[in-house]
Design an enzyme around this catalytic site. Structure first.
Site, PDB file in Angstrom:
ATOM      1  N   GLU A   6      16.736  -6.494  42.633  1.00 23.36           N
ATOM      2  CA  GLU A   6      17.413  -5.197  42.730  1.00 23.36           C
ATOM      3  C   GLU A   6      18.569  -5.115  41.740  1.00 23.36           C
ATOM      4  O   GLU A   6      19.682  -4.692  42.080  1.00 23.36           O
ATOM      5  CB  GLU A   6      17.890  -4.946  44.164  1.00 23.36           C
ATOM      6  CG  GLU A   6      16.753  -4.708  45.132  1.00 23.36           C
ATOM      7  CD  GLU A   6      17.210  -4.202  46.495  1.00 23.36           C
ATOM      8  OE1 GLU A   6      16.418  -3.547  47.172  1.00 23.36           O
ATOM      9  OE2 GLU A   6      18.366  -4.471  46.868  1.00 23.36           O
ATOM     10  N   GLU A  18       9.555  -4.610  49.044  1.00 23.77           N
ATOM     11  CA  GLU A  18      10.246  -4.772  50.327  1.00 23.77           C
ATOM     12  C   GLU A  18      10.031  -3.499  51.127  1.00 23.77           C
ATOM     13  O   GLU A  18      10.686  -2.487  50.884  1.00 23.77           O
ATOM     14  CB  GLU A  18      11.754  -5.016  50.146  1.00 23.77           C
ATOM     15  CG  GLU A  18      12.142  -6.385  49.659  1.00 23.77           C
ATOM     16  CD  GLU A  18      13.662  -6.589  49.658  1.00 23.77           C
ATOM     17  OE1 GLU A  18      14.362  -5.803  50.340  1.00 23.77           O
ATOM     18  OE2 GLU A  18      14.121  -7.515  48.970  1.00 23.77           O
TER      19      GLU A  18
END
Length: 588
Positions: free
Chosen positions: A159, A235
Protein backbone atom coordinates in the site's frame (compact mmCIF):
# COMPACT_ATOMS: atom_id res chain seq x y z
CA UNK A 1 8.55 -18.00 -17.90
CA UNK A 2 7.09 -17.75 -14.37
CA UNK A 3 4.60 -20.41 -13.30
CA UNK A 4 1.87 -17.77 -12.78
CA UNK A 5 1.29 -15.44 -15.71
CA UNK A 6 -1.40 -12.92 -16.61
CA UNK A 7 -3.71 -12.30 -19.52
CA UNK A 8 -6.48 -9.77 -19.99
CA UNK A 9 -8.92 -12.51 -19.01
CA UNK A 10 -7.20 -13.76 -15.87
CA UNK A 11 -4.29 -15.77 -14.52
CA UNK A 12 -2.62 -18.81 -16.03
CA UNK A 13 -0.77 -21.31 -13.83
CA UNK A 14 1.58 -23.46 -15.88
CA UNK A 15 -0.45 -22.37 -18.90
CA UNK A 16 -3.83 -23.37 -17.46
CA UNK A 17 -6.56 -20.94 -16.31
CA UNK A 18 -6.23 -20.27 -12.58
CA UNK A 19 -8.25 -18.09 -10.27
CA UNK A 20 -6.48 -17.12 -7.04
CA UNK A 21 -8.74 -18.06 -4.12
CA UNK A 22 -6.51 -17.10 -1.24
CA UNK A 23 -6.77 -16.43 2.46
CA UNK A 24 -4.40 -14.50 4.71
CA UNK A 25 -2.68 -16.64 7.33
CA UNK A 26 0.31 -15.13 9.12
CA UNK A 27 2.60 -17.94 10.27
CA UNK A 28 4.11 -15.66 12.93
CA UNK A 29 0.71 -15.22 14.64
CA UNK A 30 -0.02 -18.94 14.94
CA UNK A 31 1.74 -21.53 17.10
CA UNK A 32 3.93 -23.58 14.72
CA UNK A 33 2.41 -26.85 15.96
CA UNK A 34 -0.94 -25.58 14.63
CA UNK A 35 0.19 -24.52 11.15
CA UNK A 36 -0.80 -27.81 9.52
CA UNK A 37 -4.27 -27.65 11.09
CA UNK A 38 -4.91 -24.10 9.86
CA UNK A 39 -3.64 -24.89 6.36
CA UNK A 40 -5.86 -27.96 6.12
CA UNK A 41 -8.88 -25.88 7.12
CA UNK A 42 -7.98 -23.34 4.43
CA UNK A 43 -8.07 -26.05 1.76
CA UNK A 44 -11.33 -27.47 3.11
CA UNK A 45 -13.00 -24.05 2.84
CA UNK A 46 -12.18 -24.14 -0.86
CA UNK A 47 -9.05 -22.00 -0.96
CA UNK A 48 -6.26 -22.93 -3.36
CA UNK A 49 -3.75 -20.39 -2.01
CA UNK A 50 -2.67 -18.79 1.26
CA UNK A 51 -1.02 -15.42 1.71
CA UNK A 52 1.39 -14.23 4.36
CA UNK A 53 3.43 -11.19 5.24
CA UNK A 54 7.07 -11.54 6.37
CA UNK A 55 8.05 -9.53 9.50
CA UNK A 56 11.52 -8.18 8.77
CA UNK A 57 11.97 -7.04 12.40
CA UNK A 58 11.74 -10.62 13.69
CA UNK A 59 13.62 -12.30 10.88
CA UNK A 60 16.52 -9.85 11.31
CA UNK A 61 16.40 -8.43 14.86
CA UNK A 62 20.12 -7.65 14.76
CA UNK A 63 21.60 -5.94 11.68
CA UNK A 64 24.84 -7.87 12.10
CA UNK A 65 23.35 -11.16 13.28
CA UNK A 66 22.11 -14.22 11.42
CA UNK A 67 18.68 -14.51 9.85
CA UNK A 68 16.08 -15.97 12.22
CA UNK A 69 14.23 -18.86 10.57
CA UNK A 70 13.09 -21.06 13.42
CA UNK A 71 10.17 -21.41 15.82
CA UNK A 72 7.37 -18.98 14.99
CA UNK A 73 9.55 -17.60 12.18
CA UNK A 74 10.40 -20.88 10.42
CA UNK A 75 8.99 -19.72 7.11
CA UNK A 76 10.56 -22.55 5.07
CA UNK A 77 8.70 -25.09 7.24
CA UNK A 78 5.44 -23.17 6.80
CA UNK A 79 5.93 -23.19 3.03
CA UNK A 80 6.62 -26.94 3.03
CA UNK A 81 3.44 -27.57 5.01
CA UNK A 82 1.42 -25.43 2.60
CA UNK A 83 2.77 -27.39 -0.34
CA UNK A 84 2.03 -30.68 1.43
CA UNK A 85 -1.59 -29.50 1.71
CA UNK A 86 -1.69 -28.70 -2.01
CA UNK A 87 -1.84 -24.94 -1.49
CA UNK A 88 -0.09 -22.21 -3.43
CA UNK A 89 1.43 -19.24 -1.57
CA UNK A 90 1.53 -15.48 -2.04
CA UNK A 91 4.49 -13.88 -0.23
CA UNK A 92 4.36 -10.28 0.97
CA UNK A 93 7.89 -9.51 2.25
CA UNK A 94 7.48 -5.74 2.36
CA UNK A 95 9.92 -4.44 3.48
CA UNK A 96 7.02 -2.58 5.15
CA UNK A 97 4.04 -4.79 5.97
CA UNK A 98 1.78 -2.72 8.30
CA UNK A 99 -0.25 -5.77 9.46
CA UNK A 100 -1.01 -4.14 12.84
CA UNK A 101 2.40 -5.57 13.73
CA UNK A 102 4.99 -3.84 15.91
CA UNK A 103 6.65 -1.14 13.80
CA UNK A 104 4.92 -2.34 10.64
CA UNK A 105 7.61 -5.01 10.43
CA UNK A 106 10.48 -2.53 10.07
CA UNK A 107 13.37 -3.29 12.49
CA UNK A 108 13.78 -0.85 15.34
CA UNK A 109 17.53 -0.72 14.73
CA UNK A 110 16.59 0.89 11.43
CA UNK A 111 13.64 3.06 12.44
CA UNK A 112 15.46 4.50 15.46
CA UNK A 113 17.95 6.17 13.12
CA UNK A 114 16.14 9.45 12.53
CA UNK A 115 18.48 10.33 9.68
CA UNK A 116 17.16 7.53 7.45
CA UNK A 117 14.22 8.34 5.21
CA UNK A 118 12.12 5.20 5.55
CA UNK A 119 10.42 3.65 2.51
CA UNK A 120 12.30 5.82 0.03
CA UNK A 121 15.23 5.48 -2.32
CA UNK A 122 17.49 6.82 0.43
CA UNK A 123 20.53 4.53 -0.05
CA UNK A 124 20.75 4.00 3.71
CA UNK A 125 17.29 2.45 3.64
CA UNK A 126 17.60 0.54 0.37
CA UNK A 127 21.03 -0.68 1.46
CA UNK A 128 19.54 -2.21 4.60
CA UNK A 129 16.78 -3.80 2.52
CA UNK A 130 19.32 -5.22 0.10
CA UNK A 131 21.35 -6.77 2.90
CA UNK A 132 18.19 -8.35 4.31
CA UNK A 133 17.20 -9.78 0.93
CA UNK A 134 20.72 -11.14 0.48
CA UNK A 135 20.10 -13.26 3.57
CA UNK A 136 16.43 -14.05 3.03
CA UNK A 137 16.05 -15.00 -0.60
CA UNK A 138 18.60 -17.84 -0.75
CA UNK A 139 16.58 -19.54 2.00
CA UNK A 140 13.34 -19.04 0.06
CA UNK A 141 14.41 -19.85 -3.50
CA UNK A 142 13.88 -23.63 -3.05
CA UNK A 143 10.25 -22.85 -2.21
CA UNK A 144 9.58 -20.71 -5.27
CA UNK A 145 7.45 -22.09 -8.07
CA UNK A 146 10.44 -21.96 -10.44
CA UNK A 147 12.10 -24.58 -8.21
CA UNK A 148 8.94 -26.65 -7.84
CA UNK A 149 7.78 -24.91 -4.65
CA UNK A 150 4.43 -23.37 -3.72
CA UNK A 151 5.24 -19.62 -4.00
CA UNK A 152 3.61 -18.29 -7.17
CA UNK A 153 3.79 -14.52 -6.58
CA UNK A 154 5.64 -11.93 -4.50
CA UNK A 155 4.37 -8.49 -3.50
CA UNK A 156 6.54 -5.40 -3.87
CA UNK A 157 6.14 -3.07 -0.84
CA UNK A 158 2.64 -2.67 0.67
CA UNK A 159 0.00 0.00 0.00
CA UNK A 160 2.80 2.36 -0.89
CA UNK A 161 0.47 4.81 -2.64
CA UNK A 162 -0.98 5.77 0.74
CA UNK A 163 2.50 6.71 1.95
CA UNK A 164 4.73 8.12 -0.78
CA UNK A 165 5.42 8.57 -4.47
CA UNK A 166 9.08 7.57 -4.82
CA UNK A 167 8.92 5.56 -8.04
CA UNK A 168 12.69 5.02 -7.96
CA UNK A 169 12.30 3.24 -4.63
CA UNK A 170 9.63 0.89 -5.97
CA UNK A 171 11.72 0.14 -9.06
CA UNK A 172 14.71 -0.57 -6.82
CA UNK A 173 12.67 -3.14 -4.89
CA UNK A 174 11.39 -4.83 -8.03
CA UNK A 175 14.91 -5.01 -9.43
CA UNK A 176 16.19 -6.28 -6.07
CA UNK A 177 13.84 -9.28 -6.21
CA UNK A 178 14.62 -10.03 -9.85
CA UNK A 179 18.39 -9.71 -9.47
CA UNK A 180 18.30 -12.20 -6.59
CA UNK A 181 16.59 -14.88 -8.59
CA UNK A 182 12.87 -14.27 -8.01
CA UNK A 183 11.27 -15.29 -11.31
CA UNK A 184 7.71 -15.40 -10.02
CA UNK A 185 4.97 -12.87 -10.71
CA UNK A 186 5.56 -9.55 -8.92
CA UNK A 187 2.61 -7.37 -7.90
CA UNK A 188 1.83 -4.20 -6.00
CA UNK A 189 -1.11 -3.63 -3.68
CA UNK A 190 -2.93 -0.35 -2.99
CA UNK A 191 -6.25 0.93 -1.80
CA UNK A 192 -8.86 1.37 -4.54
CA UNK A 193 -8.14 5.06 -4.97
CA UNK A 194 -6.85 6.46 -8.29
CA UNK A 195 -4.10 8.51 -6.63
CA UNK A 196 -2.96 5.61 -4.44
CA UNK A 197 -2.92 3.21 -7.39
CA UNK A 198 -0.93 5.67 -9.51
CA UNK A 199 1.66 6.37 -6.78
CA UNK A 200 2.03 2.75 -5.64
CA UNK A 201 2.24 0.92 -8.96
CA UNK A 202 5.28 -0.11 -10.96
CA UNK A 203 5.19 -0.27 -14.77
CA UNK A 204 5.26 -3.87 -15.91
CA UNK A 205 4.00 -5.28 -12.58
CA UNK A 206 0.48 -6.39 -11.78
CA UNK A 207 -1.45 -3.81 -9.74
CA UNK A 208 -3.83 -5.25 -7.15
CA UNK A 209 -6.17 -3.45 -4.78
CA UNK A 210 -7.52 -3.60 -1.22
CA UNK A 211 -11.11 -3.04 -0.12
CA UNK A 212 -13.91 -4.63 1.88
CA UNK A 213 -17.09 -3.33 0.24
CA UNK A 214 -18.35 -1.33 -2.78
CA UNK A 215 -17.05 -4.17 -4.92
CA UNK A 216 -18.22 -2.91 -8.31
CA UNK A 217 -16.85 0.60 -7.70
CA UNK A 218 -13.47 -0.65 -6.45
CA UNK A 219 -13.04 -3.14 -9.27
CA UNK A 220 -13.99 -0.39 -11.71
CA UNK A 221 -11.24 1.86 -10.38
CA UNK A 222 -8.74 -0.97 -10.63
CA UNK A 223 -9.81 -1.64 -14.23
CA UNK A 224 -9.49 2.05 -15.09
CA UNK A 225 -5.96 2.03 -13.71
CA UNK A 226 -4.85 -1.16 -15.46
CA UNK A 227 -7.04 -2.30 -18.32
CA UNK A 228 -5.10 -5.31 -19.63
CA UNK A 229 -4.43 -7.32 -16.47
CA UNK A 230 -6.51 -9.59 -14.23
CA UNK A 231 -8.64 -8.10 -11.48
CA UNK A 232 -7.19 -9.05 -8.10
CA UNK A 233 -8.34 -7.91 -4.67
CA UNK A 234 -5.21 -8.56 -2.64
CA UNK A 235 -6.97 -7.76 0.66
CA UNK A 236 -10.70 -8.36 0.83
CA UNK A 237 -11.41 -7.03 4.32
CA UNK A 238 -13.95 -9.24 6.07
CA UNK A 239 -13.37 -7.96 9.63
CA UNK A 240 -11.13 -5.50 11.43
CA UNK A 241 -8.66 -5.16 14.28
CA UNK A 242 -9.27 -3.71 17.74
CA UNK A 243 -7.64 -1.04 19.89
CA UNK A 244 -7.52 -0.96 23.67
CA UNK A 245 -10.48 1.05 24.91
CA UNK A 246 -12.50 0.57 21.73
CA UNK A 247 -15.12 -1.96 20.63
CA UNK A 248 -14.58 -5.42 19.21
CA UNK A 249 -15.14 -5.04 15.46
CA UNK A 250 -17.24 -7.63 13.67
CA UNK A 251 -18.84 -7.90 10.26
CA UNK A 252 -22.02 -9.76 9.43
CA UNK A 253 -21.17 -13.07 7.74
CA UNK A 254 -23.98 -12.80 5.18
CA UNK A 255 -22.88 -9.29 4.22
CA UNK A 256 -19.25 -10.36 3.74
CA UNK A 257 -20.30 -13.46 1.79
CA UNK A 258 -22.48 -11.36 -0.53
CA UNK A 259 -19.51 -9.14 -1.36
CA UNK A 260 -17.30 -12.19 -1.90
CA UNK A 261 -19.93 -13.48 -4.33
CA UNK A 262 -19.87 -10.15 -6.17
CA UNK A 263 -16.09 -10.35 -6.45
CA UNK A 264 -16.09 -13.86 -7.85
CA UNK A 265 -19.05 -13.16 -10.15
CA UNK A 266 -16.99 -10.34 -11.67
CA UNK A 267 -14.27 -12.85 -12.52
CA UNK A 268 -11.83 -11.40 -10.02
CA UNK A 269 -9.27 -13.25 -7.94
CA UNK A 270 -9.26 -12.66 -4.20
CA UNK A 271 -7.21 -12.85 -1.03
CA UNK A 272 -9.48 -12.90 2.03
CA UNK A 273 -8.06 -10.75 4.83
CA UNK A 274 -8.08 -12.49 7.24
CA UNK A 275 -8.82 -16.16 6.70
CA UNK A 276 -7.29 -16.74 10.14
CA UNK A 277 -6.03 -13.85 12.20
CA UNK A 278 -4.27 -15.49 15.14
CA UNK A 279 -2.67 -13.64 18.04
CA UNK A 280 -0.16 -10.88 18.77
CA UNK A 281 1.73 -13.02 21.26
CA UNK A 282 4.30 -11.39 23.52
CA UNK A 283 5.13 -7.79 22.65
CA UNK A 284 4.35 -8.02 18.92
CA UNK A 285 1.23 -5.86 18.57
CA UNK A 286 1.39 -2.61 16.66
CA UNK A 287 -0.39 0.70 17.13
CA UNK A 288 -1.92 3.52 15.14
CA UNK A 289 -1.23 7.21 15.64
CA UNK A 290 -3.36 9.64 13.73
CA UNK A 291 -4.78 12.22 16.13
CA UNK A 292 -3.79 10.14 19.15
CA UNK A 293 -1.73 7.06 19.87
CA UNK A 294 -3.93 3.93 19.95
CA UNK A 295 -2.28 0.54 20.59
CA UNK A 296 -3.70 -2.68 19.16
CA UNK A 297 -4.94 -5.43 21.46
CA UNK A 298 -3.31 -8.84 21.89
CA UNK A 299 -5.96 -10.76 19.97
CA UNK A 300 -5.86 -10.61 16.18
CA UNK A 301 -9.06 -12.59 15.81
CA UNK A 302 -10.14 -10.04 13.17
CA UNK A 303 -13.61 -11.65 13.04
CA UNK A 304 -11.98 -13.93 10.49
CA UNK A 305 -13.28 -17.11 8.87
CA UNK A 306 -11.36 -19.12 11.45
CA UNK A 307 -11.56 -17.78 14.99
CA UNK A 308 -8.48 -16.94 17.04
CA UNK A 309 -8.32 -20.54 18.29
CA UNK A 310 -8.82 -21.99 14.80
CA UNK A 311 -12.50 -22.93 14.99
CA UNK A 312 -14.60 -22.39 11.85
CA UNK A 313 -16.81 -19.35 12.42
CA UNK A 314 -19.95 -18.19 10.59
CA UNK A 315 -17.90 -16.72 7.74
CA UNK A 316 -16.12 -20.03 7.17
CA UNK A 317 -19.38 -21.75 6.31
CA UNK A 318 -20.81 -18.78 4.39
CA UNK A 319 -17.65 -18.39 2.29
CA UNK A 320 -17.47 -22.11 1.60
CA UNK A 321 -20.96 -21.96 0.12
CA UNK A 322 -19.98 -19.02 -2.10
CA UNK A 323 -16.77 -20.68 -3.27
CA UNK A 324 -18.66 -23.90 -4.00
CA UNK A 325 -20.86 -22.03 -6.49
CA UNK A 326 -17.88 -20.56 -8.36
CA UNK A 327 -15.04 -23.05 -8.14
CA UNK A 328 -16.06 -26.10 -6.14
CA UNK A 329 -14.85 -27.24 -2.73
CA UNK A 330 -13.28 -30.49 -1.49
CA UNK A 331 -15.66 -33.39 -1.00
CA UNK A 332 -14.59 -33.85 2.60
CA UNK A 333 -16.28 -33.21 5.94
CA UNK A 334 -16.29 -29.62 7.13
CA UNK A 335 -14.08 -29.29 10.22
CA UNK A 336 -15.71 -28.64 13.56
CA UNK A 337 -14.60 -26.83 16.68
CA UNK A 338 -11.53 -28.18 18.44
CA UNK A 339 -11.50 -29.51 22.01
CA UNK A 340 -11.23 -27.05 24.88
CA UNK A 341 -9.76 -27.35 28.35
CA UNK A 342 -12.41 -27.80 31.05
CA UNK A 343 -12.92 -24.80 33.38
CA UNK A 344 -9.89 -24.55 35.66
CA UNK A 345 -9.16 -22.26 38.60
CA UNK A 346 -5.54 -21.23 39.14
CA UNK A 347 -4.45 -20.09 42.59
CA UNK A 348 -1.56 -17.62 42.37
CA UNK A 349 0.22 -18.15 45.67
CA UNK A 350 3.70 -16.89 44.76
CA UNK A 351 4.66 -13.23 44.59
CA UNK A 352 7.64 -10.98 43.85
CA UNK A 353 7.56 -7.18 43.65
CA UNK A 354 8.96 -5.87 40.37
CA UNK A 355 10.77 -2.66 41.31
CA UNK A 356 13.11 -4.22 43.90
CA UNK A 357 14.06 -6.84 41.28
CA UNK A 358 15.16 -4.25 38.73
CA UNK A 359 18.75 -4.24 39.97
CA UNK A 360 19.05 -7.96 39.22
CA UNK A 361 17.52 -7.80 35.74
CA UNK A 362 19.93 -5.41 34.03
CA UNK A 363 22.63 -2.84 34.72
CA UNK A 364 21.57 0.82 34.59
CA UNK A 365 22.73 3.53 32.26
CA UNK A 366 23.67 6.68 34.21
CA UNK A 367 22.74 9.96 32.55
CA UNK A 368 22.01 13.58 33.50
CA UNK A 369 18.66 13.37 31.69
CA UNK A 370 16.58 10.27 30.92
CA UNK A 371 17.49 8.37 27.76
CA UNK A 372 14.96 6.64 25.53
CA UNK A 373 14.33 2.92 25.48
CA UNK A 374 15.91 2.81 22.01
CA UNK A 375 19.12 4.23 23.51
CA UNK A 376 18.93 1.59 26.24
CA UNK A 377 18.67 -1.16 23.62
CA UNK A 378 15.28 -2.15 25.04
CA UNK A 379 13.19 -2.82 21.96
CA UNK A 380 9.98 -3.94 23.64
CA UNK A 381 8.44 -4.15 27.08
CA UNK A 382 9.51 -1.90 29.94
CA UNK A 383 12.17 0.44 31.27
CA UNK A 384 12.64 1.85 34.77
CA UNK A 385 13.96 5.35 35.48
CA UNK A 386 15.21 6.45 38.94
CA UNK A 387 16.39 9.69 40.47
CA UNK A 388 15.79 11.73 43.65
CA UNK A 389 13.56 14.72 44.31
CA UNK A 390 15.43 17.71 45.82
CA UNK A 391 12.67 19.30 47.87
CA UNK A 392 9.59 18.35 49.89
CA UNK A 393 6.05 19.60 49.37
CA UNK A 394 3.38 19.72 46.70
CA UNK A 395 4.56 20.32 43.17
CA UNK A 396 4.21 19.49 39.52
CA UNK A 397 6.30 16.91 37.72
CA UNK A 398 6.79 17.93 34.11
CA UNK A 399 7.90 15.36 31.52
CA UNK A 400 9.23 17.35 28.60
CA UNK A 401 8.12 15.66 25.41
CA UNK A 402 5.76 13.29 27.19
CA UNK A 403 6.13 9.54 27.57
CA UNK A 404 6.21 6.62 25.20
CA UNK A 405 3.86 5.05 25.82
CA UNK A 406 2.52 4.68 29.39
CA UNK A 407 4.33 5.66 32.59
CA UNK A 408 3.58 4.74 36.19
CA UNK A 409 5.14 7.13 38.70
CA UNK A 410 6.23 6.20 42.24
CA UNK A 411 7.61 8.29 45.12
CA UNK A 412 9.44 6.28 47.77
CA UNK A 413 7.82 3.17 46.33
CA UNK A 414 4.22 4.45 46.54
CA UNK A 415 2.23 4.91 43.31
CA UNK A 416 1.32 8.56 42.65
CA UNK A 417 -0.08 8.54 39.10
CA UNK A 418 -0.04 7.44 35.48
CA UNK A 419 0.80 9.33 32.28
CA UNK A 420 -0.21 8.14 28.81
CA UNK A 421 0.93 9.07 25.34
CA UNK A 422 -2.63 8.44 24.21
CA UNK A 423 -3.81 11.42 26.31
CA UNK A 424 -0.76 13.57 25.46
CA UNK A 425 0.11 13.65 29.18
CA UNK A 426 3.18 15.64 30.23
CA UNK A 427 2.46 16.76 33.80
CA UNK A 428 1.54 15.11 37.08
CA UNK A 429 0.87 16.73 40.49
CA UNK A 430 2.71 14.95 43.34
CA UNK A 431 3.42 15.40 47.04
CA UNK A 432 7.04 14.80 48.02
CA UNK A 433 7.34 13.69 51.67
CA UNK A 434 10.96 14.76 52.23
CA UNK A 435 14.03 16.03 50.36
CA UNK A 436 15.86 13.20 48.63
CA UNK A 437 12.72 11.10 48.14
CA UNK A 438 13.19 8.49 45.43
CA UNK A 439 11.36 9.04 42.16
CA UNK A 440 10.78 5.97 39.98
CA UNK A 441 9.07 5.94 36.59
CA UNK A 442 8.12 2.61 35.03
CA UNK A 443 7.51 3.08 31.31
CA UNK A 444 5.71 0.56 29.10
CA UNK A 445 6.15 0.32 25.35
CA UNK A 446 2.58 -0.46 24.27
CA UNK A 447 3.53 -1.30 20.67
CA UNK A 448 5.29 0.39 17.78
CA UNK A 449 3.24 2.46 15.32
CA UNK A 450 2.67 0.33 12.23
CA UNK A 451 1.17 2.79 9.72
CA UNK A 452 1.92 6.30 8.52
CA UNK A 453 4.73 8.78 9.23
CA UNK A 454 5.14 8.01 12.96
CA UNK A 455 6.76 4.61 12.53
CA UNK A 456 9.83 4.55 14.74
CA UNK A 457 8.48 7.04 17.29
CA UNK A 458 10.71 6.69 20.38
CA UNK A 459 9.70 4.91 23.59
CA UNK A 460 10.49 5.58 27.23
CA UNK A 461 10.94 9.04 28.74
CA UNK A 462 11.19 11.43 25.83
CA UNK A 463 12.95 14.42 27.36
CA UNK A 464 14.14 16.12 30.54
CA UNK A 465 12.00 15.96 33.69
CA UNK A 466 11.48 18.76 36.21
CA UNK A 467 9.75 19.21 39.58
CA UNK A 468 8.19 22.61 40.23
CA UNK A 469 10.46 24.10 37.59
CA UNK A 470 13.69 22.53 38.90
CA UNK A 471 15.36 20.12 36.49
CA UNK A 472 15.88 16.62 37.86
CA UNK A 473 19.37 15.32 37.09
CA UNK A 474 21.30 12.16 37.72
CA UNK A 475 19.12 9.38 36.38
CA UNK A 476 19.59 5.63 36.50
CA UNK A 477 17.91 4.36 33.32
CA UNK A 478 17.41 0.64 33.34
CA UNK A 479 16.02 -1.74 30.71
CA UNK A 480 13.80 -4.48 32.12
CA UNK A 481 14.16 -7.59 29.97
CA UNK A 482 11.29 -9.98 30.67
CA UNK A 483 12.36 -12.83 28.41
CA UNK A 484 12.41 -15.44 31.17
CA UNK A 485 9.98 -15.20 34.10
CA UNK A 486 11.70 -18.30 35.47
CA UNK A 487 14.44 -16.09 36.94
CA UNK A 488 11.98 -14.33 39.26
CA UNK A 489 12.52 -15.36 42.93
CA UNK A 490 8.97 -15.99 44.14
CA UNK A 491 8.00 -16.10 47.80
CA UNK A 492 4.68 -17.07 49.43
CA UNK A 493 2.12 -14.38 48.64
CA UNK A 494 0.70 -13.85 52.11
CA UNK A 495 -2.61 -12.10 52.76
CA UNK A 496 -1.69 -8.41 52.33
CA UNK A 497 -3.15 -6.60 49.32
CA UNK A 498 -0.66 -5.66 46.59
CA UNK A 499 -0.34 -1.96 45.73
CA UNK A 500 2.75 -2.00 43.47
CA UNK A 501 3.81 -3.83 40.29
CA UNK A 502 4.49 -7.48 41.08
CA UNK A 503 4.88 -10.92 39.57
CA UNK A 504 2.36 -13.54 40.66
CA UNK A 505 2.79 -17.29 40.18
CA UNK A 506 0.54 -20.33 40.41
CA UNK A 507 0.30 -23.88 39.08
CA UNK A 508 -2.54 -25.95 37.68
CA UNK A 509 -3.03 -29.51 36.52
CA UNK A 510 -3.94 -30.63 32.99
CA UNK A 511 -5.07 -34.14 32.05
CA UNK A 512 -5.17 -33.63 28.29
CA UNK A 513 -3.82 -30.43 26.72
CA UNK A 514 -6.42 -28.47 24.76
CA UNK A 515 -7.03 -24.87 23.76
CA UNK A 516 -8.16 -22.51 26.52
CA UNK A 517 -8.66 -18.83 27.28
CA UNK A 518 -7.16 -17.08 30.29
CA UNK A 519 -9.66 -14.92 32.15
CA UNK A 520 -8.44 -12.48 34.82
CA UNK A 521 -11.32 -11.00 36.81
CA UNK A 522 -10.03 -8.63 39.47
CA UNK A 523 -6.72 -8.01 37.71
CA UNK A 524 -5.97 -4.68 36.04
CA UNK A 525 -3.13 -4.62 33.53
CA UNK A 526 -0.01 -6.58 32.75
CA UNK A 527 1.52 -9.58 31.01
CA UNK A 528 0.84 -13.32 31.20
CA UNK A 529 3.05 -16.37 30.66
CA UNK A 530 2.15 -20.06 30.72
CA UNK A 531 5.07 -22.48 31.01
CA UNK A 532 7.34 -19.61 30.02
CA UNK A 533 5.37 -18.89 26.83
CA UNK A 534 4.40 -15.22 26.62
CA UNK A 535 0.66 -15.02 25.90
CA UNK A 536 0.75 -11.22 25.72
CA UNK A 537 -0.75 -8.15 27.34
CA UNK A 538 -4.01 -8.02 29.31
CA UNK A 539 -5.87 -4.88 30.38
CA UNK A 540 -9.26 -4.59 32.04
CA UNK A 541 -9.86 -1.52 29.91
CA UNK A 542 -10.98 -3.96 27.21
CA UNK A 543 -12.45 -4.71 24.81
CA UNK A 544 -10.51 -7.96 25.11
CA UNK A 545 -11.00 -9.78 28.42
CA UNK A 546 -9.42 -13.18 27.70
CA UNK A 547 -6.06 -14.28 26.33
CA UNK A 548 -5.84 -17.23 23.96
CA UNK A 549 -3.82 -20.16 25.33
CA UNK A 550 -2.88 -22.61 22.52
CA UNK A 551 -2.97 -26.30 23.38
CA UNK A 552 0.70 -26.91 22.39
CA UNK A 553 1.81 -24.55 25.18
CA UNK A 554 0.30 -26.87 27.79
CA UNK A 555 1.66 -30.17 29.02
CA UNK A 556 0.09 -33.11 30.74
CA UNK A 557 0.48 -32.75 34.49
CA UNK A 558 1.61 -29.58 36.27
CA UNK A 559 1.64 -26.26 34.40
CA UNK A 560 2.76 -22.81 35.53
CA UNK A 561 1.02 -19.44 35.15
CA UNK A 562 2.94 -16.21 35.79
CA UNK A 563 1.39 -12.75 35.71
CA UNK A 564 3.11 -9.39 35.85
CA UNK A 565 0.39 -7.19 37.35
CA UNK A 566 1.27 -3.51 37.09
CA UNK A 567 -1.33 -2.16 39.51
CA UNK A 568 -2.60 -3.02 42.93
CA UNK A 569 -4.92 -6.00 43.24
CA UNK A 570 -6.64 -8.11 45.85
CA UNK A 571 -7.15 -10.94 43.34
CA UNK A 572 -5.39 -14.23 43.96
CA UNK A 573 -6.99 -16.38 41.28
CA UNK A 574 -7.19 -16.69 37.51
CA UNK A 575 -9.59 -18.75 35.43
CA UNK A 576 -9.09 -20.94 32.38
CA UNK A 577 -12.20 -21.21 30.26
CA UNK A 578 -13.20 -22.65 26.91
CA UNK A 579 -14.92 -19.48 25.73
CA UNK A 580 -13.25 -16.27 24.52
CA UNK A 581 -14.41 -12.80 25.56
CA UNK A 582 -13.27 -10.23 23.02
CA UNK A 583 -15.64 -7.52 24.21
CA UNK A 584 -18.79 -5.69 23.13
CA UNK A 585 -19.27 -6.01 19.39
CA UNK A 586 -19.44 -3.17 16.90
CA UNK A 587 -20.78 -4.35 13.55
CA UNK A 588 -19.54 -2.53 10.48
Amino acid sequence: MPALTTTSDGFLLHGEPFRILSGALHYFRVHPDLWADRLRKARLMGLNTVETYLPWNHHQPDPDGPLVLDGFFDLPRFLRLAQDEGLRVLLRPGPFICAEWDGGGLPDWLTSDTGIRLRTSDPRFTGAVDRYLDLLLPALRPHMAAAGGPVIAVQVENEYGAYGDDSAYLKHLADAFRSRGVEELLFTCDQADPEHLAAGSVPGLLAASTFGSRVEQCLGRLREHQSEEPLFCAEFWIGWFDHWGGPHHVRDAADAAADLDRLLSAGASVNIYMFHGGTNFGFTNGANHKHAYTPTVTSYDYDAALTECGDPGPKYHAFREVIARHAGVPDEPVPGAGPKLPPTCVELDGRAALLPLADTLAAPVHADDPVTMDELGQRTGYALYRTTLPAAGDGLLHFSGGVGDRAQVFVDGAPVGVLERERHDETLPVRVPHPGARLEVLVENMGGVNYGPRIGAPKGLLGPVSFSGTALRGWDCRPLPLDDPGVVPFAPAGEAAVTVPAFHRGTFEVDTPADAFLSLPGWTKGQAWVNGFHLGRYWNRGPQHTLYLPAPVLRQGTNELVLLELHGTTATRAQLTGTPDLGPENTW
